[in-house]
Design a protein around this motif. Sequence first.
Motif, PDB file in Angstrom:
ATOM      1  N   LYS A  21       0.831  -1.205   0.000  1.00 47.83           N
ATOM      2  CA  LYS A  21       0.000   0.000   0.000  1.00 47.83           C
ATOM      3  C   LYS A  21       0.868   1.258   0.000  1.00 47.83           C
ATOM      4  CE  LYS A  21      -4.086  -1.841   2.360  1.00 47.83           C
ATOM      5  NZ  LYS A  21      -4.903  -1.751   3.580  1.00 47.83           N
ATOM      6  N   ILE A  22       1.921   1.236   0.816  1.00 48.63           N
ATOM      7  CA  ILE A  22       2.817   2.406   0.899  1.00 48.63           C
ATOM      8  C   ILE A  22       3.507   2.652  -0.441  1.00 48.63           C
ATOM      9  CG2 ILE A  22       4.939   3.269   1.966  1.00 48.63           C
ATOM     10  CD1 ILE A  22       4.007   1.886   4.567  1.00 48.63           C
ATOM     11  N   GLN A  24       2.408   1.737  -3.402  1.00 53.28           N
ATOM     12  CA  GLN A  24       1.366   2.202  -4.332  1.00 53.28           C
ATOM     13  C   GLN A  24       1.067   3.685  -4.116  1.00 53.28           C
ATOM     14  OE1 GLN A  24       0.210   0.665  -6.917  1.00 53.28           O
ATOM     15  NE2 GLN A  24      -1.203   2.308  -7.461  1.00 53.28           N
ATOM     16  N   GLN A  25       0.962   4.102  -2.861  1.00 51.63           N
ATOM     17  CA  GLN A  25       0.722   5.520  -2.557  1.00 51.63           C
ATOM     18  C   GLN A  25       1.891   6.376  -3.031  1.00 51.63           C
ATOM     19  OE1 GLN A  25       0.019   5.544   1.662  1.00 51.63           O
ATOM     20  NE2 GLN A  25      -2.163   5.023   1.468  1.00 51.63           N
ATOM     21  N   GLN A  28       1.591   6.745  -6.786  1.00 48.30           N
ATOM     22  CA  GLN A  28       0.530   7.696  -7.112  1.00 48.30           C
ATOM     23  C   GLN A  28       0.966   9.127  -6.819  1.00 48.30           C
ATOM     24  OE1 GLN A  28      -2.849   6.335  -4.889  1.00 48.30           O
ATOM     25  NE2 GLN A  28      -3.460   4.806  -6.427  1.00 48.30           N
ATOM     26  N   TYR A  29       1.675   9.320  -5.723  1.00 52.67           N
ATOM     27  CA  TYR A  29       2.184  10.639  -5.345  1.00 52.67           C
ATOM     28  C   TYR A  29       3.171  11.147  -6.410  1.00 52.67           C
ATOM     29  CZ  TYR A  29       4.504  14.276  -2.630  1.00 52.67           C
ATOM     30  OH  TYR A  29       5.040  15.462  -2.203  1.00 52.67           O
TER      31      TYR A  29
END
Length: 120
Positions: A21-22, A24-25, A28-29
């Motif tokens: 998740k980290i 992926q974030q 995206q960032y």
Amino acid sequence: MAAQQSQGIQTLLEAEKEAAKIVQQARQYRVQKLKDARTEAGKEIEDYKKAKEQEFKSFESSHAGNTSNAQTAVDKETELKLQSITDSYNAHKDAVVKKLLDRVVLVKPELHRNLKKVEA
């Protein structure tokens, strides 16, 4: 002991999901930051283009009078030269035609200078 191993494996799986998740974030960032940077660069380019166009228009308007004045002066000079050539043509055309006709009509037959007398 099996329960403890199962619980350890479960903890590792949860940690792996959290890490995914980290990541992926973070992706995206990064993508969002690139989009923002492109948008900002596009705005800066447009602002710069507008500033340069305005600068060119002001330069063009300040020098437009000089261009029309220069064009008028060149046109006058061209007209004077053309008139001078026309006057010269009209003044000398009869004499030139007479010289041409004299050269064409009055032929003096002579042997060519390279022709040698052949003795028999």
